[in-house]
Design a protein around this motif. Structure first.
Motif, PDB file in Angstrom:
ATOM      1  N   VAL A  64       0.859  -1.181   0.000  1.00  0.00           N
ATOM      2  CA  VAL A  64       0.000   0.000   0.000  1.00  0.00           C
ATOM      3  C   VAL A  64       0.891   1.226   0.000  1.00  0.00           C
ATOM      4  O   VAL A  64       1.840   1.315   0.774  1.00  0.00           O
ATOM      5  CB  VAL A  64      -0.917   0.031   1.244  1.00  0.00           C
ATOM      6  CG1 VAL A  64      -1.667   1.342   1.326  1.00  0.00           C
ATOM      7  CG2 VAL A  64      -1.873  -1.139   1.232  1.00  0.00           C
ATOM      8  N   CYS A  65       0.596   2.150  -0.888  1.00  0.00           N
ATOM      9  CA  CYS A  65       1.305   3.423  -0.934  1.00  0.00           C
ATOM     10  C   CYS A  65       0.432   4.409  -1.698  1.00  0.00           C
ATOM     11  O   CYS A  65       0.042   4.131  -2.833  1.00  0.00           O
ATOM     12  CB  CYS A  65       2.666   3.267  -1.625  1.00  0.00           C
ATOM     13  SG  CYS A  65       3.605   4.805  -1.663  1.00  0.00           S
ATOM     14  N   SER A  66       0.117   5.531  -1.080  1.00  0.00           N
ATOM     15  CA  SER A  66      -0.740   6.507  -1.753  1.00  0.00           C
ATOM     16  C   SER A  66       0.046   7.414  -2.688  1.00  0.00           C
ATOM     17  O   SER A  66      -0.532   8.014  -3.590  1.00  0.00           O
ATOM     18  CB  SER A  66      -1.518   7.336  -0.733  1.00  0.00           C
ATOM     19  OG  SER A  66      -0.634   7.986   0.143  1.00  0.00           O
ATOM     20  N   LEU A  67       1.365   7.508  -2.496  1.00  0.00           N
ATOM     21  CA  LEU A  67       2.196   8.339  -3.375  1.00  0.00           C
ATOM     22  C   LEU A  67       3.559   7.675  -3.542  1.00  0.00           C
ATOM     23  O   LEU A  67       4.451   7.825  -2.717  1.00  0.00           O
ATOM     24  CB  LEU A  67       2.355   9.746  -2.803  1.00  0.00           C
ATOM     25  CG  LEU A  67       3.188  10.725  -3.628  1.00  0.00           C
ATOM     26  CD1 LEU A  67       2.551  10.969  -4.985  1.00  0.00           C
ATOM     27  CD2 LEU A  67       3.342  12.042  -2.891  1.00  0.00           C
ATOM     28  N   GLY A 107      10.953   5.376  -7.219  1.00  0.00           N
ATOM     29  CA  GLY A 107      11.408   4.150  -6.585  1.00  0.00           C
ATOM     30  C   GLY A 107      11.126   4.012  -5.107  1.00  0.00           C
ATOM     31  O   GLY A 107      11.543   3.040  -4.493  1.00  0.00           O
ATOM     32  N   LYS A 108      10.398   4.971  -4.490  1.00  0.00           N
ATOM     33  CA  LYS A 108      10.093   4.828  -3.065  1.00  0.00           C
ATOM     34  C   LYS A 108       8.735   5.427  -2.720  1.00  0.00           C
ATOM     35  O   LYS A 108       8.216   6.281  -3.430  1.00  0.00           O
ATOM     36  CB  LYS A 108      11.185   5.420  -2.191  1.00  0.00           C
ATOM     37  CG  LYS A 108      11.501   6.862  -2.420  1.00  0.00           C
ATOM     38  CD  LYS A 108      12.653   7.281  -1.518  1.00  0.00           C
ATOM     39  CE  LYS A 108      13.428   8.394  -2.178  1.00  0.00           C
ATOM     40  NZ  LYS A 108      14.526   8.848  -1.382  1.00  0.00           N
ATOM     41  N   TYR A 144       5.896  -2.008  -7.243  1.00  0.00           N
ATOM     42  CA  TYR A 144       6.190  -1.234  -8.447  1.00  0.00           C
ATOM     43  C   TYR A 144       7.578  -1.587  -8.956  1.00  0.00           C
ATOM     44  O   TYR A 144       8.551  -1.523  -8.225  1.00  0.00           O
ATOM     45  CB  TYR A 144       6.081   0.258  -8.167  1.00  0.00           C
ATOM     46  CG  TYR A 144       6.188   1.088  -9.417  1.00  0.00           C
ATOM     47  CD1 TYR A 144       5.144   1.133 -10.316  1.00  0.00           C
ATOM     48  CD2 TYR A 144       7.333   1.801  -9.709  1.00  0.00           C
ATOM     49  CE1 TYR A 144       5.228   1.880 -11.471  1.00  0.00           C
ATOM     50  CE2 TYR A 144       7.434   2.554 -10.861  1.00  0.00           C
ATOM     51  CZ  TYR A 144       6.374   2.590 -11.737  1.00  0.00           C
ATOM     52  OH  TYR A 144       6.472   3.316 -12.882  1.00  0.00           O
ATOM     53  N   ARG A 145       7.664  -1.976 -10.214  1.00  0.00           N
ATOM     54  CA  ARG A 145       8.938  -2.396 -10.804  1.00  0.00           C
ATOM     55  C   ARG A 145       9.388  -1.479 -11.923  1.00  0.00           C
ATOM     56  O   ARG A 145      10.225  -1.846 -12.723  1.00  0.00           O
ATOM     57  CB  ARG A 145       8.797  -3.825 -11.317  1.00  0.00           C
ATOM     58  CG  ARG A 145       8.588  -4.820 -10.202  1.00  0.00           C
ATOM     59  CD  ARG A 145       8.386  -6.221 -10.752  1.00  0.00           C
ATOM     60  NE  ARG A 145       8.323  -7.195  -9.702  1.00  0.00           N
ATOM     61  CZ  ARG A 145       7.211  -7.562  -9.090  1.00  0.00           C
ATOM     62  NH1 ARG A 145       6.063  -7.035  -9.436  1.00  0.00           N
ATOM     63  NH2 ARG A 145       7.240  -8.467  -8.139  1.00  0.00           N
ATOM     64  N   GLY A 146       8.803  -0.307 -12.033  1.00  0.00           N
ATOM     65  CA  GLY A 146       9.183   0.633 -13.082  1.00  0.00           C
ATOM     66  C   GLY A 146       8.280   0.506 -14.290  1.00  0.00           C
ATOM     67  O   GLY A 146       7.338  -0.268 -14.303  1.00  0.00           O
ATOM     68  N   LYS A 147       8.568   1.260 -15.299  1.00  0.00           N
ATOM     69  CA  LYS A 147       7.744   1.245 -16.500  1.00  0.00           C
ATOM     70  C   LYS A 147       7.807  -0.121 -17.169  1.00  0.00           C
ATOM     71  O   LYS A 147       8.852  -0.751 -17.228  1.00  0.00           O
ATOM     72  CB  LYS A 147       8.209   2.321 -17.476  1.00  0.00           C
ATOM     73  CG  LYS A 147       7.919   3.714 -16.998  1.00  0.00           C
ATOM     74  CD  LYS A 147       8.332   4.721 -18.038  1.00  0.00           C
ATOM     75  CE  LYS A 147       8.047   6.115 -17.544  1.00  0.00           C
ATOM     76  NZ  LYS A 147       8.470   7.133 -18.502  1.00  0.00           N
ATOM     77  N   SER A 148       6.686  -0.528 -17.690  1.00  0.00           N
ATOM     78  CA  SER A 148       6.587  -1.808 -18.386  1.00  0.00           C
ATOM     79  C   SER A 148       7.412  -1.768 -19.672  1.00  0.00           C
ATOM     80  O   SER A 148       7.503  -0.750 -20.350  1.00  0.00           O
ATOM     81  CB  SER A 148       5.123  -2.099 -18.733  1.00  0.00           C
ATOM     82  OG  SER A 148       5.050  -3.185 -19.609  1.00  0.00           O
TER      83      SER A 148
END
Length: 115
Positions: A28-31, A35-36, A105-109
């Motif tokens: 869970v992360c709202s923003l 990378g963090k 999140y692993r970055g852009k696809s």
């Protein structure tokens, strides 16, 4: 006799151990940016629902078109993959389940291409 009772006990417990709903833990992360997690960091658990959700937020500017701004990570009971474009805002939502932290999140696809 003791072996028989132990076997009965194991047979009675087996369905509860192996056939109960499998829970998935999600980030869970709202923003989430660069990378963090900048705000609202935590975890949530999905018992039987659809799963973990990742929403990428883009804003439009005339020079560059839609540019990535941030990501939101959470659990969702009504999780479906979709894309919404409304004015200067674009939101892309992706879902996953059955693997803990699958929405990390692993970055852009590699397959994402701007339109």
């Amino acid at each position: 006799m003791d072996k028989f009772l132990l076997l009965l006990l194991l047979l009675a417990v087996f369905p509860f151990v192996f056939f109960q709903g499998v829970a998935t833990t999600c980030m869970v992360c709202s923003l989430f940016r660069k990378g963090k997690c900048m705000a609202g960091k935590g975890n949530c658990t999905v018992e039987e629902g659809p799963g973990c959700r990742t929403r990428d937020i883009f804003y439009f500017n005339i020079r560059d078109g839609f540019r990535y701004n941030h990501t939101q990570l959470d659990c969702s009971n009504e999780c479906k993959s979709w894309k919404l474009i409304r004015g200067d805002l674009k939101v892309s939502s992706f879902c996953c389940k059955d693997e803990d932290f699958c929405n990390k999140y692993r970055g852009k696809s590699l397959y994402w291409k701007p339109r």
